[in-house]
Write a protein that holds these residues in place. Structure first.
Motif, PDB file in Angstrom:
ATOM      1  N   PHE A  94     -52.424 -45.108  29.793  1.00 12.03           N
ATOM      2  CA  PHE A  94     -50.716 -44.545  29.034  1.00 12.03           C
ATOM      3  C   PHE A  94     -49.855 -45.681  29.169  1.00 12.03           C
ATOM      4  CE2 PHE A  94     -50.428 -43.499  33.605  1.00 12.03           C
ATOM      5  CZ  PHE A  94     -49.330 -44.330  34.046  1.00 12.03           C
ATOM      6  N   SER A  95     -48.429 -45.391  28.757  1.00 11.39           N
ATOM      7  CA  SER A  95     -47.363 -46.449  28.902  1.00 11.39           C
ATOM      8  C   SER A  95     -46.598 -45.630  28.932  1.00 11.39           C
ATOM      9  CB  SER A  95     -47.629 -46.891  27.013  1.00 11.39           C
ATOM     10  OG  SER A  95     -48.116 -48.082  26.963  1.00 11.39           O
ATOM     11  N   ALA A  96     -45.663 -45.866  30.226  1.00 15.07           N
ATOM     12  CA  ALA A  96     -44.401 -45.204  30.679  1.00 15.07           C
ATOM     13  C   ALA A  96     -43.156 -46.398  30.423  1.00 15.07           C
ATOM     14  CB  ALA A  96     -44.864 -44.742  32.258  1.00 15.07           C
ATOM     15  N   VAL A 111     -38.012 -49.704  33.320  1.00 15.23           N
ATOM     16  CA  VAL A 111     -38.881 -50.868  33.236  1.00 15.23           C
ATOM     17  C   VAL A 111     -39.977 -50.484  32.308  1.00 15.23           C
ATOM     18  CG1 VAL A 111     -41.093 -51.895  35.042  1.00 15.23           C
ATOM     19  CG2 VAL A 111     -38.451 -51.683  35.171  1.00 15.23           C
ATOM     20  N   TYR A 112     -40.830 -51.182  32.110  1.00 12.97           N
ATOM     21  CA  TYR A 112     -42.279 -50.584  31.150  1.00 12.97           C
ATOM     22  C   TYR A 112     -42.974 -51.073  31.170  1.00 12.97           C
ATOM     23  CZ  TYR A 112     -45.519 -50.108  27.726  1.00 12.97           C
ATOM     24  OH  TYR A 112     -46.883 -50.427  26.565  1.00 12.97           O
ATOM     25  N   TYR A 113     -44.343 -49.625  31.099  1.00 13.04           N
ATOM     26  CA  TYR A 113     -45.103 -49.923  32.161  1.00 13.04           C
ATOM     27  C   TYR A 113     -46.191 -49.210  31.674  1.00 13.04           C
ATOM     28  CZ  TYR A 113     -42.751 -49.009  36.199  1.00 13.04           C
ATOM     29  OH  TYR A 113     -41.897 -49.626  37.239  1.00 13.04           O
ATOM     30  N   PRO A 134     -59.836 -50.423  40.498  1.00  8.57           N
ATOM     31  CA  PRO A 134     -60.327 -48.935  40.324  1.00  8.57           C
ATOM     32  C   PRO A 134     -59.344 -49.762  38.403  1.00  8.57           C
ATOM     33  CG  PRO A 134     -58.955 -48.792  41.606  1.00  8.57           C
ATOM     34  CD  PRO A 134     -59.295 -50.160  41.994  1.00  8.57           C
ATOM     35  N   GLY A 135     -58.720 -50.681  38.160  1.00 11.01           N
ATOM     36  CA  GLY A 135     -58.260 -50.475  37.027  1.00 11.01           C
ATOM     37  C   GLY A 135     -56.767 -51.683  36.705  1.00 11.01           C
ATOM     38  N   ALA A 136     -55.787 -51.400  36.029  1.00  9.68           N
ATOM     39  CA  ALA A 136     -54.660 -52.595  36.110  1.00  9.68           C
ATOM     40  C   ALA A 136     -53.663 -51.663  35.858  1.00  9.68           C
ATOM     41  CB  ALA A 136     -55.039 -53.580  35.841  1.00  9.68           C
ATOM     42  N   SER A 137     -51.900 -52.411  35.820  1.00  7.08           N
ATOM     43  CA  SER A 137     -50.574 -51.937  35.240  1.00  7.08           C
ATOM     44  C   SER A 137     -50.165 -53.191  34.884  1.00  7.08           C
ATOM     45  CB  SER A 137     -50.106 -51.233  35.998  1.00  7.08           C
ATOM     46  OG  SER A 137     -49.592 -50.517  36.192  1.00  7.08           O
ATOM     47  N   LEU A 138     -49.468 -52.972  34.275  1.00 12.82           N
ATOM     48  CA  LEU A 138     -48.849 -54.613  33.265  1.00 12.82           C
ATOM     49  C   LEU A 138     -47.219 -54.059  33.680  1.00 12.82           C
ATOM     50  CD1 LEU A 138     -47.601 -53.966  30.511  1.00 12.82           C
ATOM     51  CD2 LEU A 138     -49.605 -55.078  30.455  1.00 12.82           C
ATOM     52  N   SER A 139     -46.013 -54.601  34.002  1.00  9.84           N
ATOM     53  CA  SER A 139     -44.992 -53.926  34.128  1.00  9.84           C
ATOM     54  C   SER A 139     -43.480 -54.510  33.069  1.00  9.84           C
ATOM     55  CB  SER A 139     -44.369 -53.696  35.260  1.00  9.84           C
ATOM     56  OG  SER A 139     -44.663 -54.376  36.018  1.00  9.84           O
ATOM     57  N   VAL A 140     -42.841 -54.188  32.387  1.00  6.72           N
ATOM     58  CA  VAL A 140     -41.896 -55.183  32.000  1.00  6.72           C
ATOM     59  C   VAL A 140     -40.620 -54.591  32.434  1.00  6.72           C
ATOM     60  CG1 VAL A 140     -40.922 -56.774  29.921  1.00  6.72           C
ATOM     61  CG2 VAL A 140     -43.271 -56.292  29.798  1.00  6.72           C
ATOM     62  N   GLU A 141     -39.627 -55.426  33.277  1.00  6.31           N
ATOM     63  CA  GLU A 141     -37.951 -55.101  32.873  1.00  6.31           C
ATOM     64  C   GLU A 141     -37.219 -55.280  31.960  1.00  6.31           C
ATOM     65  OE1 GLU A 141     -36.910 -55.094  37.559  1.00  6.31           O
ATOM     66  OE2 GLU A 141     -38.182 -56.967  37.285  1.00  6.31           O
ATOM     67  N   PHE A 142     -36.282 -54.779  31.430  1.00  2.73           N
ATOM     68  CA  PHE A 142     -35.560 -55.481  30.336  1.00  2.73           C
ATOM     69  C   PHE A 142     -34.065 -54.586  30.670  1.00  2.73           C
ATOM     70  CE2 PHE A 142     -37.594 -51.476  29.141  1.00  2.73           C
ATOM     71  CZ  PHE A 142     -36.970 -50.402  28.291  1.00  2.73           C
ATOM     72  N   PHE A 143     -32.825 -55.080  30.439  1.00  2.00           N
ATOM     73  CA  PHE A 143     -31.774 -54.553  30.678  1.00  2.00           C
ATOM     74  C   PHE A 143     -30.728 -54.723  29.074  1.00  2.00           C
ATOM     75  CE2 PHE A 143     -26.747 -55.916  30.039  1.00  2.00           C
ATOM     76  CZ  PHE A 143     -26.916 -54.956  31.568  1.00  2.00           C
ATOM     77  N   VAL A 189     -44.214 -40.993  30.855  1.00  2.00           N
ATOM     78  CA  VAL A 189     -44.938 -41.076  30.771  1.00  2.00           C
ATOM     79  C   VAL A 189     -44.406 -40.913  28.638  1.00  2.00           C
ATOM     80  CG1 VAL A 189     -47.011 -40.868  29.680  1.00  2.00           C
ATOM     81  CG2 VAL A 189     -46.531 -40.163  31.636  1.00  2.00           C
ATOM     82  N   ILE A 190     -44.567 -41.678  28.218  1.00  3.52           N
ATOM     83  CA  ILE A 190     -44.490 -42.315  26.692  1.00  3.52           C
ATOM     84  C   ILE A 190     -44.939 -41.089  26.042  1.00  3.52           C
ATOM     85  CG2 ILE A 190     -43.523 -43.439  24.718  1.00  3.52           C
ATOM     86  CD1 ILE A 190     -43.337 -45.811  27.179  1.00  3.52           C
ATOM     87  N   GLU A 191     -45.719 -39.811  25.739  1.00  5.44           N
ATOM     88  CA  GLU A 191     -45.883 -38.830  25.156  1.00  5.44           C
ATOM     89  C   GLU A 191     -45.328 -37.923  25.056  1.00  5.44           C
ATOM     90  OE1 GLU A 191     -50.200 -38.621  27.139  1.00  5.44           O
ATOM     91  OE2 GLU A 191     -49.640 -40.890  27.058  1.00  5.44           O
TER      92      GLU A 191
END
Length: 815
Positions: free
Chosen positions: A51-53, A171-173, A263-272, A65-67
């Motif tokens: 998922f994206s969040a 923050v985007y995930y 078990p998996g992974a996650s990425l994140s991006v901070e923004f203003f 969650v972006i759904e």
């Protein structure tokens, strides 16, 4: 018709993202992702924990969650994917409360989905959330360039806009558990560039288990976390969501432990964002699965090979393995080529939808282009296509680029002509023996096939018509000359097998797309016969070959059809068996002849005929003649009458009183659809052909298109509307017109609607563009050729051509 979907109409939307023969996954109407069919096979029920969040920072962080909301049909009975910690979970799909899902996490209240193929746009709605949030999901589609359309990748563009009057930190995930896990072999989640890879190694005994999925973003500030919490029960997702709610951005690449893998992974991006500002984060998705168990049509059926047998045999490998050697290479390519592929894909989409044809027509054509991104289509390492008829949930449906099913599909030959010509290569060289018998199901990897089953009359004769069509599309006389001896052998085989008395019609039992044999003369298959004879005559003229025999048979056949098989309203079948060489019961398929069946045959003749019925495919061969460049062929007045009868008798307002003991799921109850056959004047056989009471979208489109060729635009549109009304998202997927499987190839008959309405056809051999519209006034329509695409139509009462990409050599435009 729907240009946008919302509410309950989001429920069943699944929009394929992927490449031609490269695998795919769906973006759903809610913004969720599912049906990850990356392993050279369908996997329609694979809905990973992925998922994206987004989290907006503040005194109290707000996370979504972006759904949009979970469709109710998923809550009970949804398939549950096994996980590393509980691989047995698939055995408890109905009763575990959606274990392994993200359904319990906060989401947006609603969404609005729209699509301009190959782009899907979703706008998420939630007054309580301070960012306007949207997603554009797409994958490259660049006709007639097949290679750029065949990559195993997709792009997800998330856009956030600050709709408040104050600055926002957020923050985007993007997070996923390792859904590539399969069988034995090491599995891992590790960092790669601006993203991560979820991988599974193959083993010596099962090398086809190897596979990897790559995710990255186009932002250098991204942080990647492969050190998700390892624990039992719901620990991993719980701890991950805790971090998301706390707006944590973790950068940690933990070395994989084979005994306790990541078990998996996650990425994140901070923004203003200041008030009114926007930010788009592009997520690049790619995959690499270089091997498969697929070996079909050779020594054994697909499911009869043991693993140890397959290890020493050639198996299917996807084309993209000739371009990439790893998921990381795919990901680097996706990032590097994003702008170029986007511009090329956007140009196609914008040009295609610049058409002024009715919305329902563009919807029907565009929606079914999704089939070319589905697991129905495979592309092997030499670049040639090999296709299923459709896709079952976990395996392909009906193998071998089935000739009689793919007859109907008109999209591929125009959008990717070289790929379509590869199917002719397979049919006439790999699948045809020296006697001219053509196996209508080709082997995989493509090569010689067996010849121990019936030829398919409509498939083999349709192939002859398509050779003529492909010649007109490419204009290459040398190509035609290479095919000519094989085509002639095929034609002579058909004559000798089915028209033993040289009457110009098929009488001996002839196998066809209904998986049975028709006995005696019928216009459905005999219209293929006379049309193929006409195509032989036309090809003979180009090559200077003597085709007088074919000309005479064609003339006999046309007379026979008009004089003996027309009842004043429509064409029918003369069931015949006592005077034929073959005897009923000799050639049954999927049927053991029981004593009661023998008694029925003895009294009434062969099972599975249509006799006095009005069959929707009744003049199918004449439609094929039209779309293959043989215009106005046959007794057009009687053909038009037959088509009008189909509209009158076979398109009921609803099916509330209709009896269908066959496969009712395609159309039932208060829905409307075009029945395959009706018996308006009685005399319905006790056991008519086996699908006769059903509704197939591919046949709806070919009839609608044929009506349009005959000037009956509104009647054609009636059928198209009835079809698309069944695919509105609340009951069925608008981007998956199924028949014997999902994404069924026959539905690409919808592309014929463009020709039917506009009469636009390009002849590359004579360098002539014909525009013979059945609609009045000015219009614009998409046109694609072997060398380029653009728009054509009528402007200020005069025909025009505007080439947008590539070249189209049109020395004359004929109206």
């Amino acid at each position: 018709m729907n240009k946008t979907y919302t509410g309950d109409k989001l429920n069943y939307i699944g929009f394929p993202l992927g490449g031609l023969g490269a695998g795919m996954f769906n973006v759903e109407g809610t913004g969720a992702f599912a049906a990850f069919s990356l392993r050279n096979a369908p996997n329609v029920n694979l809905e990973p924990c992925l998922f994206s969040a987004v989290t907006v920072k503040g005194e109290h962080n707000i996370s979504r969650v972006i759904e949009s909301q979970v469709p109710k049909h998923k809550i009970y009975g949804a398939a549950t994917a096994p996980t590393v910690s509980r691989p047995y979970e698939e055995n408890f799909a109905r009763g575990t409360g959606s274990y392994g899902r993200t359904y319990g996490l906060p989401r947006f209240k609603n969404a609005v989905f729209s699509a301009h193929f190959p782009f899907a746009d979703i706008c998420f709605e939630d007054d309580a959330f301070p960012l306007t949030t949207s997603l554009t999901a797409w994958s490259p589609f660049t006709p007639p360039n097949a290679d750029d359309s065949s990559y195993p990748l997709a792009y997800l563009e998330y856009t956030f806009e600050n709709k408040t009057d104050h600055p926002i930190e957020a923050v985007y995930y993007y997070s996923s558990m390792n859904f590539m896990v399969l069988g034995d072999g090491n599995r891992s989640a590790y960092r790669a560039g601006n993203g991560f890879v979820l991988s599974q190694d193959g083993t010596q005994k099962q090398p086809w288990n190897q596979g990897a999925f790559f995710v990255s973003v186009n932002d250098p500030t991204v942080k990647v976390n492969t050190a998700l919490f390892r624990g039992g029960w719901y620990d991993t997702l719980t701890m991950l969501w805790n971090d998301i709610q706390a707006a944590k951005t973790i950068d940690c690449d933990r070395e994989n432990d084979p005994d306790y893998p990541n078990p998996g992974a996650s990425l994140s991006v901070e923004f203003f964002l200041n008030p009114g500002e926007k930010k788009t984060i592009v997520v690049n998705c790619g995959w690499y699965v270089p091997d498969s168990r697929l070996r079909i049509g050779h020594e054994k059926d697909l499911d009869k090979y043991a693993d140890e047998e397959l290890l020493g045999l050639e198996r299917y490998r996807p084309w993209y393995t000739t371009r990439f050697s790893s998921a990381e290479e795919v990901g680097a390519f996706a990032a590097d080529q994003y702008e170029r592929l986007y511009q090329a894909t956007k140009l196609f989409s914008d040009t295609f939808y610049a058409s002024t044809l009715p919305d329902v027509v563009m919807e029907a054509v565009g929606a079914n282009l999704s089939i070319l991104k589905s697991p129905t289509v495979l592309r092997q390492t030499d670049g040639r296509l090999w296709c299923w008829e459709g896709s079952c949930d976990s395996v392909g449906s009906c193998h071998g680029s089935c000739t009689h099913v793919w007859n109907y599909a008109q999209a591929l030959c125009h959008l990717f002509p070289e790929m379509e010509r590869s199917l002719r290569q397979t049919e006439f060289f790999d699948s045809q023996n020296e006697e001219g018998h053509q196996n209508f199901r080709s082997s995989l990897p493509i090569g010689e096939t067996g010849h121990d089953f019936h030829a398919a009359a409509d498939g083999q004769l349709g192939g002859i018509l398509k050779v003529y069509r492909e010649f007109l599309i490419c204009g290459d006389e040398a190509w035609l000359k290479k095919f000519w001896p094989r085509v002639r052998s095929s034609m002579d085989y058909c004559i000798g097998l089915w028209d033993k008395k040289r009457e110009g019609v098929l009488k001996e039992p002839h196998h066809n797309t209904y998986d049975i044999e028709f006995w005696g003369a019928d216009v459905m298959c005999s219209s293929f016969y006379v049309s193929a004879l006409k195509a032989m005559v036309e090809m003979g003229k180009v090559l200077g070959e003597n085709c007088e025999e074919y000309q005479q048979l064609m003339e006999k056949g046309l007379s026979y059809l008009s004089e003996n098989l027309y009842n004043g309203e429509y064409f029918y079948q003369q069931v015949e068996w006592k005077t034929l060489e073959a005897k009923p019961g000799q050639s049954a398929i999927n049927d053991r002849i029981s004593p009661e069946a023998e008694a029925l045959i003895e009294e009434h003749g062969p099972k599975y005929q249509y006799g006095k019925g009005c069959i929707s495919d009744g003049v199918l061969g004449f439609w094929m003649a039209e779309v293959c460049g043989l215009h106005g062929f046959g007794d057009t007045e009687k053909i038009a009458s037959h088509l009008n009868c189909i509209h009158r008798y076979n398109l009921p307002e609803n099916l509330l009183e209709h009896s269908n003991p066959q496969r009712p799921g395609y159309c039932l109850g208060d829905e409307s659809g075009l029945l395959l056959c009706s018996w308006p004047h009685g005399e319905k056989p006790f056991l008519p052909f086996v699908y006769s009471d059903e509704v197939w979208t591919g046949i709806e489109y070919q009839v609608a298109s044929h009506l349009m060729f005959m000037g009956e635009i509104e009647k054609g549109l009636d059928i198209v509307r009835a079809c698309r009304n069944r695919y509105q998202g609340d009951v069925r997927n608008p981007f998956d017109e199924y028949e014997c499987g999902h994404w069924y190839a026959r539905a690409m008959a919808s592309y014929g609607l463009l020709e039917g309405m506009t009469g636009i056809q390009y002849d590359a051999y004579h360098k002539t563009l014909k525009i013979d519209p059945r609609i009045e006034g000015d219009f614009d329509s998409f046109i694609c050729t072997d060398t380029g695409y653009g728009l054509a139509g009528i402007k200020d009462g005069k025909p025009y051509l505007n080439v947008v990409s590539g070249t189209i050599e049109a020395e004359q435009i004929v109206q």
